[in-house]
Scaffold this motif. Structure first.
Motif: not given
Length: 414
Positions: A358, A360, A389, A402
């Motif tokens: 993942e 972010e 993700r 995803w």
């Protein structure tokens, strides 16, 4: 049934803490005296402005109330990835306060804290939240075989963070943070259907207003769920860094590392690397590493001390951040069901992916200050983030896809 996977994760959760406790170096009587000195909750923070040795055990922690909203609709870059599928929605209301440690709900955490003299209580929080997952097509009354099932979890989360501090041979302070969380939840309620229907009628128009697929959700009708989670965070570096733990320690860049595992509706082990860039306080690195997540402690140390003339930079903290996460997901009940409770439709275990990752990125704007005549710090904060993700399953009946979703969080002082 206790599988080898669950036994391994349980062993990791309960034996990691004692291992770290055994690695602590001997201390002399002077250091021991410093470690056992406590501050009254009413003492002004300015007294500890220029500390150069280990701070006292009892750190004044502010009380806060936070709201976090995760939504696929909030993902805006690129807008074409904004779709109603996978992780479609999550909401959490979080209260952080020192007195939570005295509650009966926090009894397991108090026992962990009392098991060793080498850990300081750092923060406690309780959250009420809900999270929903859906397949690509939500208005079909029949299951979409090969796609993920509908799943909604309503939960109460309790979390406590302990801090371990020691000086290395060069006299620099080393800190690690150990967070323990227990989630008490219920799968299969009708809340997911009601909320999604309301949102599509009144907020996000143009999507199906009658998501019939909720009739096939995981544990339809209701079933209890538990999650035990352990997360270890260690600050790695900051630039520039001062050899002090003073209240004004500042930096423009820092880096931290997480390692954790959980047992329950998620059987997993995970790790992540976390970096911040901006107007930073080193002492808040562990606090913001958890963001506004309902599994985070939602606590931190003392804020800027009260001054006759408060400057903007004294109360402001703002930064961009990025994180890379890696997870070994051994079992996800939101995909394969709970086992002890019948679900009309689940994914086959061999269709789920074990290795997940993942990405972010986001930003945080925060203001922390002491109100005149008060010793407790006040905090206002806002966070925005986007999450990418990797695919959680591959049935070979649909292309792997995803997850893309955004998140916003607000924090207020209590």
């Amino acid at each position: 049934m206790l599988t080898l996977t669950k036994f391994t994760l349980i062993a990791f959760l309960f034996f990691t803490l004692p291992i770290h406790a055994q690695q602590i170096e001997p201390i002399n009587s002077t250091q021991q005296s410093e470690q056992t000195t406590a501050i009254s909750i009413k003492e002004p923070a300015s007294r500890y402005l220029k500390l150069k040795k280990k701070p006292p055990n009892e750190i004044q922690i502010p009380a806060t109330f936070s709201i976090q909203i995760d939504q696929d609709f909030l993902f805006r870059f690129p807008l074409t990835k904004n779709e109603d599928r996978n992780y479609t929605q999550g909401t959490a209301f979080v209260i952080s306060h020192p007195w939570l440690r005295k509650s009966w709900l926090f009894y397991p955490f108090r026992k962990i804290e009392e098991s060793s003299d080498n850990f300081d209580a750092y923060g406690s929080s309780i959250a009420l939240g809900g999270t929903a997952f859906t397949p690509r097509i939500i208005d079909s009354s029949a299951p979409i075989v090969g796609d993920r099932p509908f799943a909604f979890l309503l939960y109460v989360s309790t979390s406590s963070t302990l801090r371990h501090q020691k000086f290395n041979k060069k006299g620099k302070l080393r800190q690690t943070y150990h967070s323990f969380s227990i989630n008490y939840g219920v799968f299969g309620t009708n809340i997911g259907y009601r909320f999604q229907s309301f949102a599509h009628k009144n907020i996000v128009k143009g999507r199906p207003t009658d998501p019939k697929g909720w009739n096939n959700q995981i544990s339809k009708g209701g079933s209890p769920a538990l999650l035990f989670d352990y997360n270890r965070f260690q600050p790695l570096l900051s630039f520039p860094k001062k050899n002090t733990v003073s209240i004004d320690d500042r930096s423009v860049f820092d880096l931290g590392w997480n390692l954790g595992a959980s047992v329950g509706y998620y059987d997993r082990a995970y790790t992540s690397l976390y970096a911040r860039l901006g107007h930073l306080r080193n002492r808040n690195q562990a606090r913001w590493n958890g963001g506004f997540s309902s599994l985070a402690s939602g606590s931190y140390e003392m804020a800027a001390p009260e001054k006759k003339k408060t400057r903007f930079k004294d109360v402001f903290e703002g930064f961009l951040y990025g994180r890379v996460n890696g997870t070994l997901m051994f079992r996800n009940a939101m995909l394969v069901g709970q086992g002890f409770k019948h679900s009309d439709y689940t994914l086959k275990p061999e269709w789920t992916n074990v290795g997940l990752y993942e990405f972010e990125w986001g930003f945080v704007l925060a203001f922390e200050y002491f109100k005149k005549g008060k010793t407790g710090p006040k905090t206002w904060a806002f966070q925005g983030r986007s999450i990418y993700r990797s695919p959680e399953f591959n049935s070979k009946l649909f292309p792997e896809r995803w997850h893309y979703f955004g998140s916003v969080g607000l924090m207020f002082p209590l």
